[in-house]
Every structure is written in structure tokens, then in C-alpha cells.
Design a protein around this motif. Structure first.
Motif, mmCIF file in Angstrom:
data_model
loop_
_atom_site.group_PDB
_atom_site.id
_atom_site.type_symbol
_atom_site.label_atom_id
_atom_site.label_comp_id
_atom_site.label_asym_id
_atom_site.label_seq_id
_atom_site.Cartn_x
_atom_site.Cartn_y
_atom_site.Cartn_z
ATOM 1 N N ILE A 138 4.674 10.373 5.744
ATOM 2 C CA ILE A 138 3.840 9.972 7.277
ATOM 3 C C ILE A 138 3.641 8.707 7.097
ATOM 4 O O ILE A 138 3.512 8.154 7.908
ATOM 5 N N VAL A 139 4.801 7.734 6.218
ATOM 6 C CA VAL A 139 4.349 6.925 5.602
ATOM 7 C C VAL A 139 5.339 6.064 7.519
ATOM 8 O O VAL A 139 4.593 5.226 7.676
ATOM 9 N N ASP A 140 6.693 6.297 7.511
ATOM 10 C CA ASP A 140 7.072 5.682 8.879
ATOM 11 C C ASP A 140 5.797 5.341 10.201
ATOM 12 O O ASP A 140 5.420 4.984 10.334
ATOM 13 N N GLU A 141 5.995 6.872 9.972
ATOM 14 C CA GLU A 141 5.032 6.898 11.552
ATOM 15 C C GLU A 141 3.878 6.384 11.459
ATOM 16 O O GLU A 141 3.127 5.626 12.575
ATOM 17 N N LEU A 142 2.583 6.136 10.604
ATOM 18 C CA LEU A 142 1.396 5.436 9.984
ATOM 19 C C LEU A 142 1.711 3.703 10.737
ATOM 20 O O LEU A 142 1.221 3.434 11.657
ATOM 21 N N PHE A 143 2.881 2.785 9.546
ATOM 22 C CA PHE A 143 3.234 2.160 9.788
ATOM 23 C C PHE A 143 3.753 1.700 11.296
ATOM 24 O O PHE A 143 2.756 0.500 11.517
ATOM 25 N N GLN A 144 4.501 2.271 12.307
ATOM 26 C CA GLN A 144 4.816 2.282 13.368
ATOM 27 C C GLN A 144 3.013 1.870 14.234
ATOM 28 O O GLN A 144 3.476 1.384 15.375
ATOM 29 N N ARG A 145 2.339 3.067 14.343
ATOM 30 C CA ARG A 145 1.394 3.197 14.568
ATOM 31 C C ARG A 145 0.572 2.157 14.213
ATOM 32 O O ARG A 145 -0.005 0.898 15.422
ATOM 33 N N PHE A 146 0.516 1.476 13.063
ATOM 34 C CA PHE A 146 -0.636 0.123 12.332
ATOM 35 C C PHE A 146 0.131 -0.878 13.223
ATOM 36 O O PHE A 146 -0.444 -1.788 14.192
ATOM 37 N N ALA A 147 1.933 -1.216 13.582
ATOM 38 C CA ALA A 147 2.494 -1.920 14.251
ATOM 39 C C ALA A 147 1.774 -2.319 15.578
ATOM 40 O O ALA A 147 1.594 -3.439 16.417
ATOM 41 N N GLN A 148 2.373 -1.148 16.432
ATOM 42 C CA GLN A 148 0.816 -0.842 18.234
ATOM 43 C C GLN A 148 -0.321 -1.030 17.561
ATOM 44 O O GLN A 148 -1.145 -2.210 19.033
ATOM 45 N N LYS A 149 -1.142 -0.789 16.662
ATOM 46 C CA LYS A 149 -2.576 -1.002 17.046
ATOM 47 C C LYS A 149 -3.090 -2.932 17.379
ATOM 48 O O LYS A 149 -3.855 -3.640 16.772
ATOM 49 N N VAL A 150 -1.865 -3.473 15.858
ATOM 50 C CA VAL A 150 -1.634 -5.830 15.078
ATOM 51 C C VAL A 150 -2.092 -5.559 16.989
ATOM 52 O O VAL A 150 -2.012 -6.967 17.109
ATOM 53 N N GLU A 151 -0.565 -5.045 17.787
ATOM 54 C CA GLU A 151 0.065 -5.656 18.750
ATOM 55 C C GLU A 151 -1.051 -5.404 20.267
ATOM 56 O O GLU A 151 -1.090 -6.256 20.946
ATOM 57 N N LEU A 189 0.306 -0.978 0.224
ATOM 58 C CA LEU A 189 -0.023 -0.257 -0.320
ATOM 59 C C LEU A 189 0.715 1.353 0.222
ATOM 60 O O LEU A 189 0.079 2.395 -0.820
ATOM 61 N N GLU A 190 2.153 1.030 1.115
ATOM 62 C CA GLU A 190 2.807 2.334 0.670
ATOM 63 C C GLU A 190 2.883 3.841 -1.019
ATOM 64 O O GLU A 190 2.568 4.440 -0.627
ATOM 65 N N GLY A 191 2.540 2.531 -1.929
ATOM 66 C CA GLY A 191 2.731 3.592 -3.312
ATOM 67 C C GLY A 191 1.187 4.343 -2.766
ATOM 68 O O GLY A 191 1.872 5.475 -3.701
ATOM 69 N N LEU A 192 0.328 3.941 -2.821
ATOM 70 C CA LEU A 192 -1.021 4.913 -3.032
ATOM 71 C C LEU A 192 -0.868 5.255 -1.610
ATOM 72 O O LEU A 192 -1.356 6.680 -1.996
ATOM 73 N N ILE A 193 -0.217 5.117 -0.410
ATOM 74 C CA ILE A 193 -0.362 6.806 0.680
ATOM 75 C C ILE A 193 0.208 7.327 -0.010
ATOM 76 O O ILE A 193 0.268 8.664 0.316
ATOM 77 N N GLU A 194 1.440 7.155 -1.028
ATOM 78 C CA GLU A 194 2.289 8.293 -0.735
ATOM 79 C C GLU A 194 2.157 9.388 -1.362
ATOM 80 O O GLU A 194 1.826 10.469 -2.114
ATOM 81 N N LYS A 195 1.432 8.719 -2.669
ATOM 82 C CA LYS A 195 0.996 9.310 -3.820
ATOM 83 C C LYS A 195 -0.286 10.212 -3.103
ATOM 84 O O LYS A 195 -0.501 11.014 -3.208
ATOM 85 N N HIS A 196 -0.888 9.873 -2.703
ATOM 86 C CA HIS A 196 -2.325 10.477 -1.164
ATOM 87 C C HIS A 196 -1.523 11.835 -0.668
ATOM 88 O O HIS A 196 -2.376 13.154 -0.534
ATOM 89 N N PHE A 197 -1.046 10.902 0.496
ATOM 90 C CA PHE A 197 -0.775 11.635 1.273
ATOM 91 C C PHE A 197 0.850 12.905 1.108
ATOM 92 O O PHE A 197 1.277 13.637 2.291
ATOM 93 N N GLY A 198 1.467 12.112 1.154
ATOM 94 C CA GLY A 198 3.071 12.372 0.435
ATOM 95 C C GLY A 198 3.361 11.581 1.695
ATOM 96 O O GLY A 198 3.189 10.785 2.319
ATOM 97 N N GLY A 199 5.176 11.055 0.785
ATOM 98 C CA GLY A 199 5.847 10.289 1.913
ATOM 99 C C GLY A 199 6.557 10.788 2.994
ATOM 100 O O GLY A 199 6.829 9.533 3.670
#
Ligand SMILES: C[S@@+](CC[C@H](N)C(=O)[O-])C[C@H]1O[C@@H](n2cnc3c(N)ncnc32)[C@H](O)[C@@H]1O
Length: 320
Positions: A281-294, A269-279
Motif C-alpha cells: 500500500i505504500v506507493d499509493e498511500l504516499f501518492q495520495r499524501f502528496a496530492q493532499k499536501v498540494e 515512516l515506511e518501515g512502520l507502515i509496511e510492518k502493519h499494513f504490508g508493503g
């Protein structure tokens, strides 16, 4: 399925050299290389069993233009027995000249739709998907809009392939679906995207970007019910179904661990996300996602979350 290919590949009728094989939605490997090895081996087996010399193989790797074809070509197996070509473009339309392909393969890609349905990004529509990035936990109208787009796309896909395959040519599809009688929005992927969507909303609430940015971002991914996909395949007049198998993952985790799951989702999904939100935010987004999956480890359990994979082998009917 390799056995099914060996049995159903009609070398007498096709009598082709070279044999042209296309992998649609190939990504960057290595799965596509494994699939191409299985398919070429199965066809070889069929020829050898008849005492015939193996023909040459020409494999066409297809994906969207945004795919990293350089990585794909850099990683091509050295011991491959086929010639290669890259074919960029959407498999929802024509990619090849008429009657030129002998075998089409596509795995884990037909759950991508060609476009996000317009109504889910229209604030005046009942299907407006406010505050979400997918249809998990969304009103029925949102799911229906996705389902309608999916049906259109599947028909367009089958139509295009019906023109490109020679008569008696084979098409092997591996389609991830929502298991029977399960609401599309209850699948593992919907739950996962719902969780990812909540990370976007948390970031919007903290002012990292505005909420409208989330409202206008939706993933072009849909897992149809098994029944609906089967109906589209069965109602198509150009192909006959030769083999079909439905695999229900038994207690298999969706990924071996949280890190693998997060990097898998990020790669897709990184390509789609970067295209819409810019690059940025991606690291922070997936750090938060990892925490939520835990926090919600059930996401890792595919079986509980009702996914299945439909394997189907189709044969192009003779042209009339
Ligand atoms: C989950 S990956 C599957 C990769 C590989 N086939 C496998 O089985 O591991 C889905 C791939 O489909 C591609 N894809 C999505 N929509 C497509 C389209 N309309 N035309 C061609 N490729 C598409 C994506 O870019 C992505 O590389």
C-alpha cells in the motif's frame, strides 16, 4: 553549540584516551557524520588551545535494530578522524557499560517514544484513538496518554545516560518541541500526520484495507511542549544544564518542496507502515499524501505551525 562544547569539555578532569562519543538515533547519515565532525573538531580545538596532543576518538553510532546500518557504514566519510562501531538497540534503555562515555549526542530523535500507549489502541478506553494515526485533532485523553508515555521515556533515557556517562561527561540534545503555550496537537508534525491519517481513512473507506487496521495503527512520535521538556531536564538530579538555546524557525518551509517533504516523511515512516499494513500500500498511500499536501500548502510552513528546537548541553554531575 560547537563553541559551547569547546568551552565545556573538561579535558583535565576527563583526561581520557580514547574519548568515547555516542550518537543516539543516528539514522543512516549524513547528518550524523556532520555532527560527529563538529564534536570531534570542538574537542580537538580545546586540546590544541592547551598545547596538548589530540586523543583518539571512538564514535558509537546507535539506532534501532531496524535501522539500515549497512548504508550508514557504506557512507562513512573517508577523511574522518575517529574509529567507529555500531550499537543497535533502544536508547530508552542501557546501551553501554557504566561510566564509559565522555560525550553523548542525540538530534531529532527524542520525539520518538518507546511504545504507543496501550490505552489509545484499546476500544474500551476513553483514550481510544479511533480513525486517526496520531493525536492531531484527537480528544485530550489521547494527547495526555502520549504525553505521559513521553515523560516516562525521557526519564528512562536520562537515567540510562546518567549511568553510562563518566562524571563531568557532556550530553548534547537537540529536541524538536511544540513552541510554548501551543497545544501539542497544533504543531506542524501533528497537522502533517493528521493529513496522512486522512489518506489511510480514505483508503479504508474504499475497501483497500479495513478501518480497524487504521484504528490499531498509531505513530510512536510525540512533540512535547517546550515547558514540559524543560521541566523533565531541570528536575533531573544527575545532570546540570550548561547551555540552552531555543530556535524558532523563521518563515522556513518544513521542506523545500512537496516532493522532498513526502520523501522525508516516507523515509521516516515506511518501515512502520509496511510492518502493519504490508508493503503493497505504500506507493499509493504516499501518492495520495502528496496530492493532499498540494491541496493544503500551509503544511509546508513551519513557523505558522508552531515548532521549535531545543538545544541543550548537559553535564554529568560527579558520582556520590
Ligand atoms: C528523524 S531521525 C534523526 C536522524 C539524525 N539524528 C538527524 O538528526 O538527522 C530519528 C531517528 O531516531 C531513531 N530512533 C527512534 N527511536 C529510537 C530509539 N528508541 N532508540 C534508538 N534510535 C531511535 C529512528 O530510528 C531514526 O533513525
Amino acid at each position: 553549540m560547537q563553541d559551547a562544547i569547546a568551552r565545556k569539555f573538561d579535558y583535565k578532569t576527563l583526561s581520557a584516551n580514547p574519548i568515547r562519543i555516542a550518537d543516539l538515533g543516528c539514522s543512516t547519515g549524513p547528518n550524523t557524520f556532520i555532527a560527529m565532525q563538529y564534536i570531534t573538531e570542538a574537542i580537538e580545538l580545546q586540546y590544541h588551545s592547551q598545547g596538548l596532543r589530540t586523543p583518539e576518538f571512538h564514535v558509537f553510532f546507535n539506532d534501532l535494530v531496524s535501522n539500515d546500518f549497512n548504508t550508514l557504514f557504506r557512507n562513512l566519510p573517508c577523511d574522518r578522524i575517529y574509529f567507529v562501531a555500531g550499537v543497535p538497540g533502544s536508547f530508552h534503555g542501557r546501551l553501554f557499560p557504566s561510566k564509559t562515555l565522555h560525550f553523548v549526542h542525540s538530534s531529532s530523535s527524542l520525539n520518538w517514544i518507546s511504545r504507543v500507549p496501550g490505552e489509545i489502541e484499546d476500544s474500551d478506553s476513553v483514550a481510544y484513538n479511533k480513525g486517526r494515526i496520531h493525536y492531531g485533532n484527537a480528544p485530550k485523553e489521547v494527547v495526555d496518554a502520549y504525553a505521559t508515555q513521553y515523560q516516562k521515556d525521557m526519564k528512562a533515557f536520562l537515567n540510562a545516560r546518567a549511568q553510562e556517562l563518566v562524571a563531568h561527561g557532556l550530553m548534547m540534545l537537540q529536541i524538536p518541541v511544540a513552541a510554548d503555550r501551543i497545544k501539542d496537537s497544533d504543531t506542524a508534525h501533528s497537522k502533517m500526520f493528521e493529513l496522512l491519517g486522512s489518506c489511510f481513512m480514505d483508503m479504508a473507506k474504499e475497501g483497500i484495507f479495513c478501518e480497524q487496521k487504521v484504528d490499531s495503527f498509531n505513530l510512536p512520535i510525540f512533540h512535547s511542549t517546550l515547558k514540559d521538556v524543560e521541566e523533565v531536564l531541570e528536575s533531573n538530579g544527575d545532570f546540570s544544564i550548561k547551555e540552552k538555546e531555543i530556535v524558532y524557525p523563521q518563515n522556513l518551509p518544513i521542506a523545500p518542496d512537496v516532493g522532498m517533504l513526502v520523501s522525508h516523511v516516507r523515509a521516516g515512516l515506511e518501515g512502520l507502515i509496511e510492518k502493519h499494513f504490508g508493503g503493497g500500500i505504500v506507493d499509493e498511500l504516499f501518492q495520495r499524501f502528496a496530492q493532499k499536501v498540494e491541496e493544503f500548502p500551509n503544511i509546508m510552513n513551519v513557523q505558522k505551525l508552531k515548532m521549535a528546537v531545543l538545544f541543550v548541553l548537559l553535564k554529568r554531575m560527579p558520582y556520590v
